[in-house]
Design a protein around this motif. Sequence first.
Motif, PDB file in Angstrom:
ATOM      1  N   VAL A  76       0.558   0.034 -10.050  1.00 29.97           N
ATOM      2  CA  VAL A  76      -0.701  -0.433  -9.461  1.00 29.97           C
ATOM      3  C   VAL A  76      -0.620  -1.959  -9.366  1.00 29.97           C
ATOM      4  CG1 VAL A  76      -3.213  -0.563  -9.719  1.00 29.97           C
ATOM      5  CG2 VAL A  76      -1.984   1.500 -10.443  1.00 29.97           C
ATOM      6  N   THR A 107       2.684   1.744  -3.807  1.00 29.68           N
ATOM      7  CA  THR A 107       1.953   1.694  -5.069  1.00 29.68           C
ATOM      8  C   THR A 107       1.023   2.901  -5.136  1.00 29.68           C
ATOM      9  OG1 THR A 107       0.276   0.268  -4.026  1.00 29.68           O
ATOM     10  CG2 THR A 107       1.970  -0.817  -5.358  1.00 29.68           C
ATOM     11  N   LYS A 108       0.703   3.299  -6.338  1.00 28.39           N
ATOM     12  CA  LYS A 108      -0.267   4.370  -6.510  1.00 28.39           C
ATOM     13  C   LYS A 108      -1.637   3.904  -6.041  1.00 28.39           C
ATOM     14  CE  LYS A 108      -2.035   7.598  -9.999  1.00 28.39           C
ATOM     15  NZ  LYS A 108      -2.051   7.973 -11.429  1.00 28.39           N
ATOM     16  N   HIS A 109      -1.942   2.636  -6.270  1.00 27.82           N
ATOM     17  CA  HIS A 109      -3.170   2.018  -5.780  1.00 27.82           C
ATOM     18  C   HIS A 109      -2.977   0.510  -5.828  1.00 27.82           C
ATOM     19  CE1 HIS A 109      -7.332   2.378  -4.527  1.00 27.82           C
ATOM     20  NE2 HIS A 109      -7.699   1.451  -5.394  1.00 27.82           N
ATOM     21  N   ASN A 110      -3.741  -0.219  -5.037  1.00 24.96           N
ATOM     22  CA  ASN A 110      -3.732  -1.675  -5.178  1.00 24.96           C
ATOM     23  C   ASN A 110      -5.124  -2.255  -4.918  1.00 24.96           C
ATOM     24  OD1 ASN A 110      -3.902  -1.731  -2.339  1.00 24.96           O
ATOM     25  ND2 ASN A 110      -1.750  -2.266  -2.064  1.00 24.96           N
ATOM     26  N   ARG A 127       0.813  -1.217   0.000  1.00 27.99           N
ATOM     27  CA  ARG A 127       0.000   0.000   0.000  1.00 27.99           C
ATOM     28  C   ARG A 127       0.853   1.276   0.000  1.00 27.99           C
ATOM     29  NH1 ARG A 127      -3.740  -1.378   3.525  1.00 27.99           N
ATOM     30  NH2 ARG A 127      -5.256  -1.918   1.908  1.00 27.99           N
ATOM     31  N   TYR A 132     -11.347   9.881  -8.514  1.00 22.15           N
ATOM     32  CA  TYR A 132     -10.046  10.000  -9.184  1.00 22.15           C
ATOM     33  C   TYR A 132     -10.217  10.848 -10.428  1.00 22.15           C
ATOM     34  CZ  TYR A 132      -5.764   8.710 -11.654  1.00 22.15           C
ATOM     35  OH  TYR A 132      -4.556   8.743 -12.327  1.00 22.15           O
ATOM     36  N   ILE A 168      -5.375   3.929 -13.943  1.00 21.10           N
ATOM     37  CA  ILE A 168      -4.744   4.642 -12.836  1.00 21.10           C
ATOM     38  C   ILE A 168      -3.233   4.710 -13.040  1.00 21.10           C
ATOM     39  CG2 ILE A 168      -4.242   4.531 -10.355  1.00 21.10           C
ATOM     40  CD1 ILE A 168      -7.074   3.289 -10.020  1.00 21.10           C
TER      41      ILE A 168
END
Length: 581
Positions: free
Chosen positions: A156, A125-128, A122, A186, A147
């Motif tokens: 991601v 990463t930019k998102h997971n 978490r 987003y 993303i």
Amino acid sequence: MEKKRGADIVVDVLLHEGVDTIFGLPGGAIMEVYDALFDAPFKNVLTRHEQAACHMADGYARATGKVGVVIATSGPGATNLVTGLATAYMDSIPLVAITGQVPRHYIGTDAFQEADVIGITRPITKHNFLVTDIKDLPLILRQAFYIARTGRPGPVLVDIPKDITQQVSEYYIPSDEEVKESLPGYNPHVEGNPVQIKKAAELIRKATRPVLYVGGGAILADAAEEVTKLARLTKIPVTTTNMGKGAFPETDPLSLHMLGMHGTYYANMAVYHSDLLIAVGARFDDRVTGKISEFAPEAKIIHIDIDPASISKTITVDVPIVGDVKNVLQKLIKELEEKPVEWVAARENWLKQIQEWKEKHPLSYRKSDKIIKPQYVIEEIYNITNGDAIISAGVGQHQMWAAMFYKYSYPRQFLNSGGLGTMGFGFPAAVGAKIGRPDKTVFAIEGDGSFIMNVQDLATAVQYRVPVKIAIINNGFLGMVRQWQQFFYDSRYASVCLSVQPDFVKLAESFGAVGLRATKPSEVKEVLAKAMEINDRPVLIDFVVDREENVLPMVPAGKSYREMILTPKQKGEAETMYLVG
């Protein structure tokens, strides 16, 4: 709607996203996906370690501008991606990592090869995503790519339990519009505030000592053309970060080359004495700013960046502009063209002063005809490639010499781990870059300490006949740490001497690559010429260089640009610190 296994849905979405190359290593939890990949039209690169796979996907992304894709299994497979993901995250590189996970009913039971990869990754990463329902799988995968590539790019991760890859379900691939609508929170701001752009233009018109400070955001936004046009239109000199190299041609008279800790004298002096600093896609990293209270002390600062969190994070700016660098620069150029001034006259004295600094302290080193100087190796790589190779550097002294003594003329030409400083990055990233850009000569410039960290994937390069050139700057030390110990720890060389090393030539040959070595300056051109003739497999060149050569100039950590070390420190002799008023 069709019915397919989750694993086949993964393949279909990858095809829809235009993926052509995948790097990774199979294992139990991801086996269904690899089974589906068996008949898929991808270049599926089997690596020897997941960290190397992640760096290869990263190098592929940096060199091509596409999203890199890496696949790993659960547990240790996923955790081996961590360093690669953190590297990509710090440098804003678009990656999608797909990891296998234990079946859903085993999650939280400490099952075999279970790890909380969502929790672990978490922060890096930019998102997971953890997929918990097969019906969500196509949308999540499309969201991951969207993303990763939009706004400020980044890695991601999508974690997919094994039972979902086995399950069969009806599905369809969501449209671009559906993907955007599914992410209401987003919404990257790309346009740039027109009022702020007008303010920036007015400051540029009035400035007499301006500098363009360009970072990796300009590369990621494909804004090199706009950076170059702005600089030439306004006659503003350009300095870049490590990550921004190639956004402006370093052969241009307006180029100041790199700034910061190992920046040129003239770049650092220009920034220090500037009255306007225009930051483009840069984040005012500590390796750039040095002592914050004395960074560009006389300058108004314009900061253009797509990430609002980066603006005024460490340096308070006067004109913040949140937006896509390319879009903002296009509007700024238009604004400046509508009301031009006599740019040459406005900058004449400033450009003359910069030329004097360039002549006073050019990038240089003490040449030798007895021992190989690492800077000479880089210069000869530049010469033999006509300045047209993609250079991928590991981390350490060799990275800085590669940044200093190879002149970069176009974007995505210099690949390096700028933010995280990951040793072992250069070689696998070069493999990924060469796979993505087979039309280019690709050199991995590595240190003996950095290269050994991912040496196992020489087997990958041989297996897939990737003709990358590997130049090892072999000084028998962890060189950058040794340099700091020499300068700041009374030459107490604690745990930096690499006294046991493989024979790199024999090592290369044992993998099926070509191994060459140069121990004298007279051999450098000869081995490089041989390396350039070989294009069916990797070539490793072991350059045995001056063991205690230092990277200079250098601004000591936390010091001002006024305190650059310029003169090489010899044994029994103190280095010269230049205090600039």
